[in-house]
Design a protein around this motif. Structure first.
Motif, PDB file in Angstrom:
ATOM      1  N   ILE A   1      79.562 105.756 -10.736  1.00  0.00           N
ATOM      2  CA  ILE A   1      78.842 107.031 -10.710  1.00  0.00           C
ATOM      3  C   ILE A   1      79.471 108.024 -11.681  1.00  0.00           C
ATOM      4  CG2 ILE A   1      80.170 108.033  -8.781  1.00  0.00           C
ATOM      5  CD1 ILE A   1      76.368 108.397  -9.425  1.00  0.00           C
ATOM      6  N   ARG A   2      80.779 107.971 -11.864  1.00  0.00           N
ATOM      7  CA  ARG A   2      81.450 108.895 -12.780  1.00  0.00           C
ATOM      8  C   ARG A   2      80.942 108.694 -14.211  1.00  0.00           C
ATOM      9  NH1 ARG A   2      87.080 107.332 -12.673  1.00  0.00           N
ATOM     10  NH2 ARG A   2      87.440 109.099 -14.114  1.00  0.00           N
ATOM     11  N   SER A   3      80.717 107.446 -14.606  1.00  0.00           N
ATOM     12  CA  SER A   3      80.259 107.192 -15.977  1.00  0.00           C
ATOM     13  C   SER A   3      78.838 107.712 -16.191  1.00  0.00           C
ATOM     14  CB  SER A   3      80.340 105.696 -16.292  1.00  0.00           C
ATOM     15  OG  SER A   3      79.508 104.943 -15.416  1.00  0.00           O
ATOM     16  N   ILE A   4      78.000 107.578 -15.168  1.00  0.00           N
ATOM     17  CA  ILE A   4      76.640 108.108 -15.265  1.00  0.00           C
ATOM     18  C   ILE A   4      76.683 109.623 -15.409  1.00  0.00           C
ATOM     19  CG2 ILE A   4      74.486 108.487 -13.997  1.00  0.00           C
ATOM     20  CD1 ILE A   4      74.824 105.689 -12.794  1.00  0.00           C
ATOM     21  N   TRP A   5      77.474 110.280 -14.576  1.00  0.00           N
ATOM     22  CA  TRP A   5      77.477 111.738 -14.606  1.00  0.00           C
ATOM     23  C   TRP A   5      78.204 112.279 -15.826  1.00  0.00           C
ATOM     24  CZ3 TRP A   5      73.844 112.574 -11.428  1.00  0.00           C
ATOM     25  CH2 TRP A   5      73.416 113.905 -11.226  1.00  0.00           C
ATOM     26  N   ALA A   6      79.187 111.549 -16.308  1.00  0.00           N
ATOM     27  CA  ALA A   6      79.846 111.970 -17.544  1.00  0.00           C
ATOM     28  C   ALA A   6      78.845 111.999 -18.692  1.00  0.00           C
ATOM     29  CB  ALA A   6      81.003 111.027 -17.864  1.00  0.00           C
ATOM     30  N   GLU A   7      77.958 111.006 -18.744  1.00  0.00           N
ATOM     31  CA  GLU A   7      76.927 111.007 -19.790  1.00  0.00           C
ATOM     32  C   GLU A   7      75.938 112.142 -19.576  1.00  0.00           C
ATOM     33  OE1 GLU A   7      73.471 108.129 -21.748  1.00  0.00           O
ATOM     34  OE2 GLU A   7      75.009 107.238 -20.451  1.00  0.00           O
ATOM     35  N   VAL A   8      75.568 112.403 -18.325  1.00  0.00           N
ATOM     36  CA  VAL A   8      74.670 113.520 -18.031  1.00  0.00           C
ATOM     37  C   VAL A   8      75.272 114.831 -18.536  1.00  0.00           C
ATOM     38  CG1 VAL A   8      73.701 114.944 -16.172  1.00  0.00           C
ATOM     39  CG2 VAL A   8      73.519 112.453 -16.052  1.00  0.00           C
ATOM     40  N   LEU A   9      76.572 115.027 -18.305  1.00  0.00           N
ATOM     41  CA  LEU A   9      77.242 116.267 -18.666  1.00  0.00           C
ATOM     42  C   LEU A   9      77.720 116.290 -20.106  1.00  0.00           C
ATOM     43  CD1 LEU A   9      79.438 116.850 -15.472  1.00  0.00           C
ATOM     44  CD2 LEU A   9      77.235 117.903 -16.016  1.00  0.00           C
ATOM     45  N   GLY A  10      77.647 115.153 -20.789  1.00  0.00           N
ATOM     46  CA  GLY A  10      78.118 115.082 -22.163  1.00  0.00           C
ATOM     47  C   GLY A  10      79.620 115.182 -22.277  1.00  0.00           C
ATOM     48  N   MET A  11      80.330 114.566 -21.333  1.00  0.00           N
ATOM     49  CA  MET A  11      81.788 114.620 -21.310  1.00  0.00           C
ATOM     50  C   MET A  11      82.363 113.213 -21.221  1.00  0.00           C
ATOM     51  SD  MET A  11      82.749 117.741 -18.738  1.00  0.00           S
ATOM     52  CE  MET A  11      82.242 119.430 -19.060  1.00  0.00           C
ATOM     53  N   PRO A  12      83.619 113.021 -21.647  1.00  0.00           N
ATOM     54  CA  PRO A  12      84.273 111.727 -21.450  1.00  0.00           C
ATOM     55  C   PRO A  12      84.468 111.454 -19.961  1.00  0.00           C
ATOM     56  CG  PRO A  12      85.465 113.060 -23.059  1.00  0.00           C
ATOM     57  CD  PRO A  12      84.469 113.961 -22.404  1.00  0.00           C
ATOM     58  N   VAL A  13      84.347 110.201 -19.558  1.00  0.00           N
ATOM     59  CA  VAL A  13      84.440 109.861 -18.140  1.00  0.00           C
ATOM     60  C   VAL A  13      85.800 110.204 -17.570  1.00  0.00           C
ATOM     61  CG1 VAL A  13      85.166 107.470 -18.552  1.00  0.00           C
ATOM     62  CG2 VAL A  13      83.916 108.059 -16.436  1.00  0.00           C
ATOM     63  N   GLU A  14      86.854 110.181 -18.385  1.00  0.00           N
ATOM     64  CA  GLU A  14      88.183 110.496 -17.862  1.00  0.00           C
ATOM     65  C   GLU A  14      88.329 111.965 -17.484  1.00  0.00           C
ATOM     66  OE1 GLU A  14      88.605 110.033 -22.448  1.00  0.00           O
ATOM     67  OE2 GLU A  14      87.566 109.018 -20.778  1.00  0.00           O
ATOM     68  N   ASN A  15      87.379 112.788 -17.868  1.00  0.00           N
ATOM     69  CA  ASN A  15      87.414 114.204 -17.506  1.00  0.00           C
ATOM     70  C   ASN A  15      86.588 114.515 -16.262  1.00  0.00           C
ATOM     71  OD1 ASN A  15      87.569 114.714 -20.902  1.00  0.00           O
ATOM     72  ND2 ASN A  15      89.048 115.725 -19.586  1.00  0.00           N
ATOM     73  N   VAL A  16      86.039 113.489 -15.604  1.00  0.00           N
ATOM     74  CA  VAL A  16      85.121 113.703 -14.488  1.00  0.00           C
ATOM     75  C   VAL A  16      85.618 112.982 -13.241  1.00  0.00           C
ATOM     76  CG1 VAL A  16      82.750 113.443 -13.665  1.00  0.00           C
ATOM     77  CG2 VAL A  16      83.189 113.878 -16.093  1.00  0.00           C
ATOM     78  N   ILE A  17      85.725 113.711 -12.151  1.00  0.00           N
ATOM     79  CA  ILE A  17      86.052 113.176 -10.830  1.00  0.00           C
ATOM     80  C   ILE A  17      84.791 113.243  -9.968  1.00  0.00           C
ATOM     81  CG2 ILE A  17      87.232 113.750  -8.666  1.00  0.00           C
ATOM     82  CD1 ILE A  17      89.677 114.513 -10.248  1.00  0.00           C
ATOM     83  N   ALA A  18      84.554 112.212  -9.152  1.00  0.00           N
ATOM     84  CA  ALA A  18      83.436 112.210  -8.210  1.00  0.00           C
ATOM     85  C   ALA A  18      83.965 112.389  -6.791  1.00  0.00           C
ATOM     86  CB  ALA A  18      82.643 110.910  -8.315  1.00  0.00           C
ATOM     87  N   GLY A  19      83.349 113.300  -6.055  1.00  0.00           N
ATOM     88  CA  GLY A  19      83.791 113.577  -4.688  1.00  0.00           C
ATOM     89  C   GLY A  19      82.695 113.328  -3.675  1.00  0.00           C
ATOM     90  N   ASP A  20      82.737 114.080  -2.596  1.00  0.00           N
ATOM     91  CA  ASP A  20      81.734 113.937  -1.550  1.00  0.00           C
ATOM     92  C   ASP A  20      80.556 114.887  -1.808  1.00  0.00           C
ATOM     93  OD1 ASP A  20      82.921 111.818  -0.097  1.00  0.00           O
ATOM     94  OD2 ASP A  20      84.363 113.214   0.779  1.00  0.00           O
ATOM     95  N   ALA A  21      79.856 115.301  -0.774  1.00  0.00           N
ATOM     96  CA  ALA A  21      78.517 115.842  -0.976  1.00  0.00           C
ATOM     97  C   ALA A  21      78.463 117.168  -1.723  1.00  0.00           C
ATOM     98  CB  ALA A  21      77.826 115.998   0.383  1.00  0.00           C
ATOM     99  N   SER A  22      79.401 118.088  -1.477  1.00  0.00           N
ATOM    100  CA  SER A  22      79.174 119.469  -1.895  1.00  0.00           C
ATOM    101  C   SER A  22      80.152 119.935  -2.964  1.00  0.00           C
ATOM    102  CB  SER A  22      79.280 120.407  -0.686  1.00  0.00           C
ATOM    103  OG  SER A  22      79.194 121.749  -1.084  1.00  0.00           O
ATOM    104  N   SER A  23      79.627 120.375  -4.104  1.00  0.00           N
ATOM    105  CA  SER A  23      80.480 120.991  -5.123  1.00  0.00           C
ATOM    106  C   SER A  23      80.998 122.341  -4.641  1.00  0.00           C
ATOM    107  CB  SER A  23      79.718 121.148  -6.440  1.00  0.00           C
ATOM    108  OG  SER A  23      78.536 121.893  -6.251  1.00  0.00           O
ATOM    109  N   LEU A  24      80.269 123.005  -3.745  1.00  0.00           N
ATOM    110  CA  LEU A  24      80.736 124.271  -3.200  1.00  0.00           C
ATOM    111  C   LEU A  24      82.046 124.081  -2.432  1.00  0.00           C
ATOM    112  CD1 LEU A  24      79.580 127.204  -3.268  1.00  0.00           C
ATOM    113  CD2 LEU A  24      78.783 126.795  -0.937  1.00  0.00           C
ATOM    114  N   ASN A  25      82.208 122.932  -1.761  1.00  0.00           N
ATOM    115  CA  ASN A  25      83.469 122.641  -1.080  1.00  0.00           C
ATOM    116  C   ASN A  25      84.620 122.568  -2.077  1.00  0.00           C
ATOM    117  OD1 ASN A  25      81.944 122.453   1.203  1.00  0.00           O
ATOM    118  ND2 ASN A  25      82.318 120.280   1.587  1.00  0.00           N
ATOM    119  N   ILE A  26      84.380 121.927  -3.234  1.00  0.00           N
ATOM    120  CA  ILE A  26      85.423 121.836  -4.252  1.00  0.00           C
ATOM    121  C   ILE A  26      85.746 123.230  -4.786  1.00  0.00           C
ATOM    122  CG2 ILE A  26      86.061 120.870  -6.492  1.00  0.00           C
ATOM    123  CD1 ILE A  26      84.261 118.501  -5.927  1.00  0.00           C
ATOM    124  N   GLU A  27      84.734 124.047  -4.997  1.00  0.00           N
ATOM    125  CA  GLU A  27      84.956 125.414  -5.475  1.00  0.00           C
ATOM    126  C   GLU A  27      85.826 126.194  -4.492  1.00  0.00           C
ATOM    127  OE1 GLU A  27      81.103 127.106  -6.332  1.00  0.00           O
ATOM    128  OE2 GLU A  27      80.500 125.276  -7.372  1.00  0.00           O
TER     129      GLU A  27
END
Length: 424
Positions: free
Chosen positions: A78-104
């Motif tokens: 999933i990280r590789s898919i979202w890294a492409e969506v965001l236009g970023m290298p996969v090593e710069n992307v972490i995948a977590g659980d449901a809510s980005s607001l929780n991470i914030e």
């Protein structure tokens, strides 16, 4: 002619007419809700397939058994898919659980309690804490920094993003530790930050060495048309400018698949990710990798994400168009309101006559139409002009939306007529 400039006779006649229309509205005993930007049942149905995944195939591409512990940074599928969506290298992307607001919340809380990787000391030990809040903005963002006692400083928005002259002046204060942003199809204005603003944010000098920009790209792929705008890699921009740790970038699938059961993403510099992971590893043993694998199988690729979002656009666009049509038809001739015409996202920002937004919301409530509270798009829910109302067209079917928006327009006109009478 503006309603506010009507002569006494014309204003009295108009007020009588709009009051009668409002009483008819109240007599319909409505129960309609435009408060939150929730996906409709039709949108949620688009992703029902994810509920049957991953089935018996619970092994990630690298051989990880997703049923077990570990994998703090999420699976590469999933990280590789979202890294492409965001236009970023996969090593710069972490995948977590449901809510980005929780991470914030975690990013603020951990910086407050422990300091982040550039902090001379925990933020809690600072004499004063300040946070920049572009307005109108996202109410739940402001609630987080309010919770931790920050002085929240409003920054006016332009068509390209926050007013950079204001931002550059404010960040000269070392007490300013960060800024909230929703950089694409913003909540509630629909504004997308220009490349120029992105680069200026990446390069500007700040007095606080641990200054952070919370880059909540919640609506990056939430188009209302056919085109996906370019997603600027602000992490790379900041690194090029000599400020590699400036951006904390967030995203999620919450309004793409199913709210509350999706996948969140944190993208940032290696140093920021290492700092985050060192604390996250104490908090837990890893995210829900089964759910991450289910989403990776459901999307298949970044293009799979875009294909799904075109379906969402097909559901949302008619609702947004109808709201804009009704606003123009009912309010366009009276010069008592302005509104945004977003190309994506979940909201329309409506500005009514100064000093009447609270009254509009009250009138709507009494008529059975729930609106987001006036002032919600400002820190401490205090709109100094009492003019802004956030409209959320996504949840109701078009038929209910038409009734609700016709009612909102009636309330806007009645509140404006009341103010005009007071000023006469």
């Amino acid at each position: 002619m503006s309603l506010l400039n009507y002569d006494a006779d014309r204003l009295a006649q108009f007020t009588e007419e709009i009051t009668h229309k409002y009483e008819e509205l109240k007599g319909r005993n409505l129960a309609l809700d435009l408060t939150r930007g929730k996906p409709s049942a039709e949108q949620l149905d688009f992703s029902n397939e994810v509920l049957s995944l991953p089935g018996d195939n619970y092994t990630a591409a690298d051989g990880t058994d997703c049923r077990n512990y570990g994998g703090l940074n999420g699976i590469a599928d999933i990280r590789s898919i979202w890294a492409e969506v965001l236009g970023m290298p996969v090593e710069n992307v972490i995948a977590g659980d449901a809510s980005s607001l929780n991470i914030e919340f975690d990013l603020i809380a951990w910086s407050y309690a422990l300091g982040n990787n550039d902090s001379p000391q925990p933020w809690a030990k600072e004499e004063t804490l300040k946070w920049l809040c572009p307005v109108p903005g996202y109410d739940r963002h402001f609630t987080i920094t309010e919770h931790f006692g920050f002085d929240m400083i409003p920054v006016p928005m332009t068509d390209e993003g926050p007013c950079m002259d204001t931002v550059r002046e404010l960040v000269k204060d070392p007490a300013v530790k960060g800024m909230w942003t929703v950089p694409m199809f913003g909540n509630p204005t629909g504004v997308t930050f220009s490349e120029k603003v992105c680069r200026e944010l990446a390069a500007m000098d700040t007095a606080a060495p641990d200054f952070r920009i919370m880059w909540d790209n919640a609506y990056a792929v939430h188009i209302l048309g056919d085109e996906f705008p370019e997603i600027h890699n602000v992490v790379a921009m900041a690194e090029e400018a000599g400020n590699p740790n400036r951006f904390w970038c967030l995203s999620s699938t919450s309004k793409i698949t199913h709210a509350g059961s999706g996948v969140s993403f944190f993208a940032s510099s290696k140093a920021n990710l290492d700092w985050y992971s060192s604390i996250a590893n104490v908090r837990g043993i890893g995210p829900n990798k089964i759910n991450q694998l289910a989403h990776a199988q459901f999307f298949g690729s970044a293009e799979g994400v875009r294909s799904l979002m075109r379906k969402h656009a097909g559901s949302l666009a008619p609702k947004f168009n109808r709201v804009l049509e009704i606003l123009q038809q009912r309010l366009g001739d009276y010069d008592v309101a302005t509104w945004t015409t977003p190309e994506g996202g979940y909201f329309i920002s409506l500005d009514v006559v100064d000093g009447t937004a609270t009254r509009v919301v009250q009138l709507a409530k009494e008529a059975g139409i729930a609106l987001t509270a006036a002032g919600s798009s400002f820190p401490l829910k205090q709109d100094p002009n009492d003019r802004n109302i956030r409209l959320a067209p996504s949840l109701p079917p078009v038929e209910e939306l038409e009734i609700a928006m016709d009612g909102v327009a009636t309330c806007v006109l009645l509140a404006a007529a009341e103010k005009a009478a007071r000023q006469a």
